[in-house]
Write an enzyme that holds these catalytic residues in place. Structure first.
Site, PDB file in Angstrom:
ATOM      1  N   CYS A 123      43.631  -8.946  41.554  1.00  0.00           N
ATOM      2  CA  CYS A 123      43.341  -9.950  42.570  1.00  0.00           C
ATOM      3  C   CYS A 123      43.759  -9.369  43.908  1.00  0.00           C
ATOM      4  O   CYS A 123      44.779  -8.687  43.999  1.00  0.00           O
ATOM      5  CB  CYS A 123      44.090 -11.247  42.290  1.00  0.00           C
ATOM      6  N   CYS A 125      45.084 -10.736  46.356  1.00  0.00           N
ATOM      7  CA  CYS A 125      46.319 -11.282  46.942  1.00  0.00           C
ATOM      8  C   CYS A 125      47.515 -10.350  46.724  1.00  0.00           C
ATOM      9  O   CYS A 125      48.508 -10.447  47.435  1.00  0.00           O
ATOM     10  CB  CYS A 125      46.618 -12.682  46.408  1.00  0.00           C
ATOM     11  N   CYS A 133      43.480 -14.488  48.226  1.00  0.00           N
ATOM     12  CA  CYS A 133      42.898 -13.777  47.086  1.00  0.00           C
ATOM     13  C   CYS A 133      41.591 -13.065  47.435  1.00  0.00           C
ATOM     14  O   CYS A 133      40.902 -12.551  46.549  1.00  0.00           O
ATOM     15  CB  CYS A 133      42.665 -14.736  45.926  1.00  0.00           C
ATOM     16  N   LYS A 198      40.887 -21.095  35.278  1.00  0.00           N
ATOM     17  CA  LYS A 198      42.135 -20.976  36.020  1.00  0.00           C
ATOM     18  C   LYS A 198      42.257 -22.181  36.948  1.00  0.00           C
ATOM     19  O   LYS A 198      41.482 -22.333  37.896  1.00  0.00           O
ATOM     20  CB  LYS A 198      42.145 -19.696  36.842  1.00  0.00           C
ATOM     21  N   LYS A 251      44.432 -20.797  31.863  1.00  0.00           N
ATOM     22  CA  LYS A 251      45.718 -20.807  32.558  1.00  0.00           C
ATOM     23  C   LYS A 251      45.874 -22.014  33.461  1.00  0.00           C
ATOM     24  O   LYS A 251      44.950 -22.300  34.205  1.00  0.00           O
ATOM     25  CB  LYS A 251      45.787 -19.506  33.369  1.00  0.00           C
ATOM     26  N   SER A 278      54.703 -19.114  34.647  1.00  0.00           N
ATOM     27  CA  SER A 278      56.082 -19.029  35.130  1.00  0.00           C
ATOM     28  C   SER A 278      56.764 -20.389  35.304  1.00  0.00           C
ATOM     29  O   SER A 278      57.952 -20.529  35.064  1.00  0.00           O
ATOM     30  CB  SER A 278      56.107 -18.262  36.452  1.00  0.00           C
ATOM     31  N   TYR A 317      56.060 -14.215  29.466  1.00  0.00           N
ATOM     32  CA  TYR A 317      57.233 -13.464  29.931  1.00  0.00           C
ATOM     33  C   TYR A 317      58.271 -13.351  28.816  1.00  0.00           C
ATOM     34  O   TYR A 317      59.209 -12.579  28.921  1.00  0.00           O
ATOM     35  CB  TYR A 317      57.848 -14.146  31.168  1.00  0.00           C
TER      36      TYR A 317
HETATM   37  C1  PBG Z   1      47.064 -14.090  40.582  1.00  0.00           C
HETATM   38  C2  PBG Z   1      47.966 -14.613  39.507  1.00  0.00           C
HETATM   39  C3  PBG Z   1      48.855 -15.697  39.593  1.00  0.00           C
HETATM   40  C4  PBG Z   1      49.465 -15.805  38.355  1.00  0.00           C
HETATM   41  C5  PBG Z   1      48.972 -14.779  37.559  1.00  0.00           C
HETATM   42  N1  PBG Z   1      48.029 -14.075  38.275  1.00  0.00           N
HETATM   43  C6  PBG Z   1      49.175 -16.534  40.750  1.00  0.00           C
HETATM   44  C7  PBG Z   1      48.129 -17.429  41.275  1.00  0.00           C
HETATM   45  O1  PBG Z   1      47.038 -17.528  40.765  1.00  0.00           O
HETATM   46  O2  PBG Z   1      48.396 -18.087  42.287  1.00  0.00           O
HETATM   47  C8  PBG Z   1      50.472 -16.837  37.998  1.00  0.00           C
HETATM   48  C9  PBG Z   1      51.143 -16.628  36.695  1.00  0.00           C
HETATM   49  C10 PBG Z   1      52.370 -17.431  36.479  1.00  0.00           C
HETATM   50  O3  PBG Z   1      52.669 -18.389  37.209  1.00  0.00           O
HETATM   51  O4  PBG Z   1      53.084 -17.093  35.535  1.00  0.00           O
HETATM   52  N2  PBG Z   1      47.237 -12.715  40.798  1.00  0.00           N
HETATM   53 ZN    ZN Z   2      45.072 -14.020  43.881  1.00  0.00          ZN
END
Ligand code: PBG
Ligand code: ZN
Length: 327
Positions: A123, A125, A133, A198, A251, A278, A317
């Site tokens: 991504c 970002c 992003c 997502k 996700k 997370s 994790y």
């Molecule tokens: C984007 C990405 C994110 C997460 C994984 N890949 C952050 C987002 O989409 O804002 C979040 C994963 C997590 O919270 O464990 N690169």
């Molecule tokens: Zn991103």
């Protein structure tokens, strides 16, 4: 003679042996994908404050982490790049740099020859100075410009030796664009695992702090799916299947068990991964302590539930701790 009229379900719950025999859902180390945050060192290993038990890795620490994962039976890792701000710019051009920390880690892991599958999150970002992003014009993300940059970044990852690319930015047309770019570059064996379902979620907080990619004003709602829209999430999974995805990610997994179950019920033809994010990981560790028996039990329960819903793989994790408990 049994006069009872009710069904006796408890007959199959009597002993550990019978319960094991009738278990519907398996959970094994090979189902778990270990996230790894990689950067340029030194320092080679820095604990991530917002993700207890997870370290930011560089150099030799990357190989040590691969050895630790291999020792407990894990078969795959998911790499996230954490860049110093001086390597970021508005177009995220470091994503196409063969010397960026993700490409260096891929080369290192591949030379290390444990046979570990290497998946790279992709991504912009991770690479943009503004933290969005994609490329931003007039306060909006430019879909076409972002796709062009992602295509260069994907070929760059492939040249470094990656096995699987996981585009996480949810721009429209990502899978088709990356598939074409990879095939044109001679990388038809590199697989794509997009974050198809997502959701725009508040449960990514500890990750964003850890990866130093939180933009001031978020545009996530313009590319991620709003949490109430299950039909839209399912539609996106099917669009990505049509565009050539090899696997998909759902996700956050914990708030999307219905999506996993419906996708499986409706015959989703490719493997699905659930992302144990997370915002669910951190409170469990904070309340019970990393790798305590209580924490292990709760984590295994969650991971089993994500598998039960329909995920083949789980990004977590807790992969090392769970795998140790399982093997
Ligand atoms: C984007 C990405 C994110 C997460 C994984 N890949 C952050 C987002 O989409 O804002 C979040 C994963 C997590 O919270 O464990 N690169
Ligand atoms: Zn991103």
């Amino acid at each position: 003679m049994n006069e009872e009229k009710f069904v006796q379900m408890r007959r199959l719950r009597r002993s550990p042996a019978i319960r094991a025999m009738v278990a519907e859902t398996s959970l094994a180390p090979e189902h778990l994908i270990l996230p790894m945050f990689v950067t340029d060192g030194p320092p080679w290993r820095t604990p991530l404050e917002t993700l207890p038990g997870v370290d930011l890795l560089a150099g030799e620490a990357i190989s040590e982490e691969i050895d630790a994962a291999n020792a407990v039976g894990l078969k795959s890792v998911l790499l996230f790049g954490v860049l110093d701000s001086r390597h970021k710019d508005p177009s995220g051009s470091a994503a196409a740099d063969p010397d960026n920390p993700v490409c260096r880690a891929i080369g290192q892991i591949k030379r290390h020859t444990t046979g570990m599958a290497v998946i790279a999150d992709l991504c912009l970002c991770e690479y943009t100075s503004h933290g969005h992003c994609g490329l931003v014009h007039d306060g909006r993300i430019d879909n076409a410009g972002t796709l062009a940059m992602l295509a260069r970044a994907a070929v760059n990852l492939a040249q470094a030796g990656v096995d699987v690319i996981a585009p996480s930015g949810v721009m429209d047309g990502t899978v088709r664009t990356l598939r074409r770019a990879l095939d044109a570059g001679g990388f038809s064996d590199v697989a794509l695992m997009p974050y198809s379902a997502k959701f725009a979620s508040g449960f990514y907080g500890p990750f964003k702090a850890a990866s130093r990619s939180s933009p001031g004003e978020s545009l996530h709602a313009t590319h991620q799916i709003q949490v109430g829209n299950g039909r839209e999430a399912l539609r996106k999974i099917w669009i990505d299947v049509e565009e050539g995805a090899d696997m998909v990610i759902v996700k956050p997994a914990q708030t999307s068990l219905d999506i996993l179950a419906l996708a499986r019920e409706r015959g989703c033809p490719i493997p699905m991964a659930g992302y144990d994010v997370s915002g669910f990981y951190r409170p469990l560790i904070d309340s019970h302590g990393l790798a305590s028996p209580a924490c292990d039990a709760l984590m295994l329960e969650i991971l089993t539930t994500i598998r039960r819903a329909g995920a083949q793989m789980i990004i977590t994790y807790y992969a090392k701790q769970a795998a140790r408990r399982l093997s």
